[in-house]
Design a protein around this motif. Sequence first.
Motif, mmCIF file in Angstrom:
data_model
loop_
_atom_site.group_PDB
_atom_site.id
_atom_site.type_symbol
_atom_site.label_atom_id
_atom_site.label_comp_id
_atom_site.label_asym_id
_atom_site.label_seq_id
_atom_site.Cartn_x
_atom_site.Cartn_y
_atom_site.Cartn_z
ATOM 1 N N CYS A 1 28.438 -22.965 4.954
ATOM 2 C CA CYS A 1 28.399 -24.364 5.399
ATOM 3 C C CYS A 1 27.941 -24.502 6.851
ATOM 4 O O CYS A 1 27.189 -25.423 7.190
ATOM 5 C CB CYS A 1 29.776 -25.012 5.275
ATOM 6 S SG CYS A 1 30.606 -24.766 3.709
ATOM 7 N N ALA A 2 28.432 -23.617 7.709
ATOM 8 C CA ALA A 2 28.174 -23.732 9.147
ATOM 9 C C ALA A 2 26.688 -23.686 9.473
ATOM 10 O O ALA A 2 26.259 -24.292 10.456
ATOM 11 C CB ALA A 2 28.907 -22.633 9.905
ATOM 12 N N SER A 3 25.899 -23.018 8.643
ATOM 13 C CA SER A 3 24.463 -22.906 8.951
ATOM 14 C C SER A 3 23.793 -24.271 9.072
ATOM 15 O O SER A 3 22.863 -24.430 9.845
ATOM 16 C CB SER A 3 23.747 -22.041 7.913
ATOM 17 O OG SER A 3 23.921 -22.591 6.620
ATOM 18 N N CYS A 4 24.296 -25.270 8.383
ATOM 19 C CA CYS A 4 23.751 -26.625 8.508
ATOM 20 C C CYS A 4 24.718 -27.581 9.204
ATOM 21 O O CYS A 4 24.306 -28.413 10.009
ATOM 22 C CB CYS A 4 23.403 -27.199 7.135
ATOM 23 S SG CYS A 4 22.045 -26.333 6.323
ATOM 24 N N HIS A 5 26.006 -27.478 8.889
ATOM 25 C CA HIS A 5 26.963 -28.468 9.370
ATOM 26 C C HIS A 5 27.406 -28.271 10.817
ATOM 27 O O HIS A 5 27.951 -29.200 11.405
ATOM 28 C CB HIS A 5 28.180 -28.518 8.429
ATOM 29 C CG HIS A 5 27.857 -29.153 7.113
ATOM 30 N ND1 HIS A 5 27.796 -30.522 6.945
ATOM 31 C CD2 HIS A 5 27.554 -28.612 5.913
ATOM 32 C CE1 HIS A 5 27.486 -30.800 5.688
ATOM 33 N NE2 HIS A 5 27.323 -29.649 5.039
ATOM 34 N N GLU A 6 27.176 -27.117 11.416
ATOM 35 C CA GLU A 6 27.520 -26.942 12.833
ATOM 36 C C GLU A 6 26.558 -27.720 13.725
ATOM 37 O O GLU A 6 26.958 -28.278 14.729
ATOM 38 C CB GLU A 6 27.504 -25.458 13.227
ATOM 39 C CG GLU A 6 28.733 -24.693 12.785
ATOM 40 C CD GLU A 6 30.010 -25.143 13.472
ATOM 41 O OE1 GLU A 6 30.026 -25.276 14.715
ATOM 42 O OE2 GLU A 6 31.004 -25.366 12.761
ATOM 43 N N GLN A 7 25.285 -27.747 13.356
ATOM 44 C CA GLN A 7 24.271 -28.400 14.186
ATOM 45 C C GLN A 7 23.750 -29.705 13.597
ATOM 46 O O GLN A 7 22.930 -30.365 14.211
ATOM 47 C CB GLN A 7 23.093 -27.436 14.414
ATOM 48 C CG GLN A 7 23.481 -26.127 15.077
ATOM 49 C CD GLN A 7 24.098 -26.360 16.441
ATOM 50 O OE1 GLN A 7 23.629 -27.167 17.236
ATOM 51 N NE2 GLN A 7 25.188 -25.652 16.725
ATOM 52 N N GLY A 8 24.166 -30.046 12.401
ATOM 53 C CA GLY A 8 23.671 -31.269 11.761
ATOM 54 C C GLY A 8 22.238 -31.129 11.272
ATOM 55 O O GLY A 8 21.449 -32.072 11.344
ATOM 56 N N VAL A 9 21.909 -29.967 10.761
ATOM 57 C CA VAL A 9 20.547 -29.690 10.299
ATOM 58 C C VAL A 9 20.177 -30.613 9.139
ATOM 59 O O VAL A 9 20.965 -30.824 8.211
ATOM 60 C CB VAL A 9 20.441 -28.198 9.870
ATOM 61 C CG1 VAL A 9 19.102 -27.897 9.239
ATOM 62 C CG2 VAL A 9 20.699 -27.295 11.056
ATOM 63 N N ILE A 10 18.991 -31.167 9.196
ATOM 64 C CA ILE A 10 18.402 -32.021 8.160
ATOM 65 C C ILE A 10 19.372 -33.128 7.715
ATOM 66 O O ILE A 10 19.552 -33.408 6.540
ATOM 67 C CB ILE A 10 17.915 -31.209 6.939
ATOM 68 C CG1 ILE A 10 17.118 -29.998 7.388
ATOM 69 C CG2 ILE A 10 17.037 -32.068 6.027
ATOM 70 C CD1 ILE A 10 16.745 -29.056 6.272
ATOM 71 N N GLY A 11 20.052 -33.729 8.655
ATOM 72 C CA GLY A 11 20.933 -34.855 8.350
ATOM 73 C C GLY A 11 22.321 -34.499 7.856
ATOM 74 O O GLY A 11 23.089 -35.388 7.472
ATOM 75 N N ALA A 12 22.675 -33.231 7.837
ATOM 76 C CA ALA A 12 24.018 -32.833 7.412
ATOM 77 C C ALA A 12 25.017 -33.343 8.447
ATOM 78 O O ALA A 12 24.797 -33.184 9.646
ATOM 79 C CB ALA A 12 24.121 -31.320 7.296
ATOM 80 N N PRO A 13 26.108 -33.945 8.015
ATOM 81 C CA PRO A 13 27.112 -34.394 8.993
ATOM 82 C C PRO A 13 27.745 -33.180 9.680
ATOM 83 O O PRO A 13 28.073 -32.193 9.035
ATOM 84 C CB PRO A 13 28.140 -35.153 8.150
ATOM 85 C CG PRO A 13 27.955 -34.636 6.759
ATOM 86 C CD PRO A 13 26.521 -34.226 6.638
ATOM 87 N N LYS A 14 27.865 -33.273 10.989
ATOM 88 C CA LYS A 14 28.424 -32.151 11.750
ATOM 89 C C LYS A 14 29.910 -31.975 11.464
ATOM 90 O O LYS A 14 30.635 -32.942 11.271
ATOM 91 C CB LYS A 14 28.226 -32.374 13.251
ATOM 92 C CG LYS A 14 26.803 -32.252 13.703
ATOM 93 C CD LYS A 14 26.744 -32.405 15.209
ATOM 94 C CE LYS A 14 25.332 -32.268 15.712
ATOM 95 N NZ LYS A 14 25.274 -32.387 17.179
#
Length: 143
Positions: free
Chosen positions: A76-89
């Motif tokens: 999860c952290a690969s996207c959700h830590e930085q908000g990649v491609i609109g993922a909620p942080k």
Amino acid sequence: MAARLLSKHPLSRFVLLAGVAGVLLVGCAEGKRQSADEPETPAHVAAMQQVETQPATELDQIHVSEQLLDTYRQTCASCHEQGVIGAPKTGDAAAWSPRMAQGIDVLIAHARDGFKAMPPAGLCYSCSDEDFAQLIRYMSTEK
């Protein structure tokens, strides 16, 4: 009759002695219990005060195991830590609020099946629906 049986079978003697010893041990242990009516001794209070405690952590607050937190870090952290491609942080409760309003079952389905840019299973192919629910709660809780 019993004496003849015990003399012929050494194993029966052992069983009998073990049973008697067990009864004696249980009786002795029960005799040493402190009753609720007895006041605590200063030594007892001092021993209780020496118990080390761990400070509360974010894991304690949302009930995520260390193993599941490792899963979060690897997936999860690969996207959700930085908000990649609109993922909620992770930890941004305001960003998660409209998603949480959809209900946990919808969010679990999105995690399991994929949604928009999120890949199926969020790259956690070993996660159960309960794991997804705990991870979603972890990510949506303000840090």
